[in-house]
Design an enzyme around this catalytic site. Structure first.
Site, mmCIF file in Angstrom:
data_model
loop_
_atom_site.group_PDB
_atom_site.id
_atom_site.type_symbol
_atom_site.label_atom_id
_atom_site.label_comp_id
_atom_site.label_asym_id
_atom_site.label_seq_id
_atom_site.Cartn_x
_atom_site.Cartn_y
_atom_site.Cartn_z
ATOM 1 N N HIS A 158 53.175 -94.945 -26.601
ATOM 2 C CA HIS A 158 53.241 -95.554 -27.898
ATOM 3 C C HIS A 158 52.161 -94.810 -28.881
ATOM 4 O O HIS A 158 51.322 -94.224 -28.317
ATOM 5 C CB HIS A 158 52.941 -97.056 -27.735
ATOM 6 C CG HIS A 158 54.053 -97.697 -27.649
ATOM 7 N ND1 HIS A 158 54.000 -99.129 -27.306
ATOM 8 C CD2 HIS A 158 55.582 -97.473 -26.971
ATOM 9 C CE1 HIS A 158 55.382 -99.760 -26.874
ATOM 10 N NE2 HIS A 158 56.082 -98.279 -26.692
ATOM 11 N N GLU A 214 49.910 -96.014 -30.697
ATOM 12 C CA GLU A 214 48.635 -96.652 -30.665
ATOM 13 C C GLU A 214 47.945 -95.937 -29.270
ATOM 14 O O GLU A 214 46.702 -95.732 -29.218
ATOM 15 C CB GLU A 214 48.577 -98.348 -30.342
ATOM 16 C CG GLU A 214 49.320 -99.024 -31.503
ATOM 17 C CD GLU A 214 50.734 -99.107 -31.091
ATOM 18 O OE1 GLU A 214 51.103 -100.254 -31.485
ATOM 19 O OE2 GLU A 214 51.409 -98.324 -30.934
ATOM 20 N N CYS A 220 52.655 -103.906 -29.264
ATOM 21 C CA CYS A 220 53.088 -104.464 -28.044
ATOM 22 C C CYS A 220 51.987 -105.209 -26.921
ATOM 23 O O CYS A 220 50.771 -104.951 -27.332
ATOM 24 C CB CYS A 220 54.060 -103.822 -27.280
ATOM 25 S SG CYS A 220 52.973 -102.637 -26.172
ATOM 26 N N CYS A 251 49.974 -102.411 -25.759
ATOM 27 C CA CYS A 251 49.138 -101.699 -26.556
ATOM 28 C C CYS A 251 47.824 -102.757 -26.976
ATOM 29 O O CYS A 251 46.694 -102.245 -27.142
ATOM 30 C CB CYS A 251 49.913 -101.361 -28.083
ATOM 31 S SG CYS A 251 50.968 -100.004 -27.465
#
Length: 161
Positions: free
Chosen positions: A78, A80, A116, A119
Site C-alpha cells: 500500500h 502508506e 486499512c 496500514c
C-alpha cells in the site's frame, strides 16, 4: 487564489498516486514534518515482482473480494506502507501523512477512504500524528492517529474500513 497547505500536499499525493499499478484503486501518500516532505509512496507490487497492471488482472477483483478485506491476496504494497518504509521513524515522529485514492476504472476519488487495518498499525508504530485524506478536489478529512489506538477495531473483529 493560493491553496491551503493541506490541499498543496494532497495535490502532491495525488500526483504520486499516478505511479500506482493497481487495477482497482490507486493511492498516493506523502509524509510531511515541519513543512518538509519526508517520503512518498504509491500502490505497487514489491520491487522485482510483476504488477497487476502488467499481469492484466487482479486476483481480488476476480474473486469479488469486498473492499477492505483479504489483503493477503493482494500483490501490492500500500501507498502508506511504501511511504513509511522509505523514511526513518525518527523523521516520522509527530508527522502528517497525506493520502489520496482514486478508482482505477472511473478516476473518481475513493469514497470514505481510510487506511486499512494493517496500514493503521504501521502508521501508529511509525509515530505519525495525523492522516489527511482527500474527499474531493478541495475537501479533506483529518484523522488523529491516537483515535486508531483508542478505537481499536481489531478487538471487535471488524473488517474493512
Amino acid at each position: 487564489m493560493r491553496i491551503d497547505k493541506n490541499n498543496y500536499y494532497l495535490n502532491i499525493a495525488e500526483a504520486v498516486s499516478e505511479r500506482g499499478t493497481c487495477l482497482r484503486r490507486n493511492f498516493g501518500a506523502v509524509i510531511v514534518k515541519n513543512d518538509e516532505i519526508i517520503s512518498t509512496g504509491y500502490v505497487g507490487a514489491p520491487r522485482g515482482r510483476k504488477n497487476c497492471c502488467d499481469l492484466k488482472y487482479c486476483l481480488r477483483e476476480k474473486m469479488n473480494v469486498p473492499r477492505g478485506e483479504r489483503y493477503e491476496l493482494c500483490r501490492s504494497v500500500h501507498a502508506e506502507q511504501n511511504a513509511i518504509i522509505s523514511a526513518s521513524r525518527r523523521d516520522m515522529l509527530d508527522s502528517t501523512l497525506y493520502l489520496v485514492g482514486k478508482d482505477y476504472k472511473t478516476g473518481e476519488y475513493v469514497e470514505n477512504a481510510r487506511p486499512c487495518a494493517l496500514c493503521k498499525r504501521m502508521i501508529i508504530n511509525a509515530g505519525i500524528k495525523n492522516v489527511v485524506i482527500r474527499n474531493n478536489k478541495k475537501e479533506y478529512t483529518i484523522l488523529n492517529v491516537n483515535d486508531f489506538i483508542e478505537n481499536d477495531e481489531s478487538l471487535e473483529g471488524i473488517k474493512g474500513y
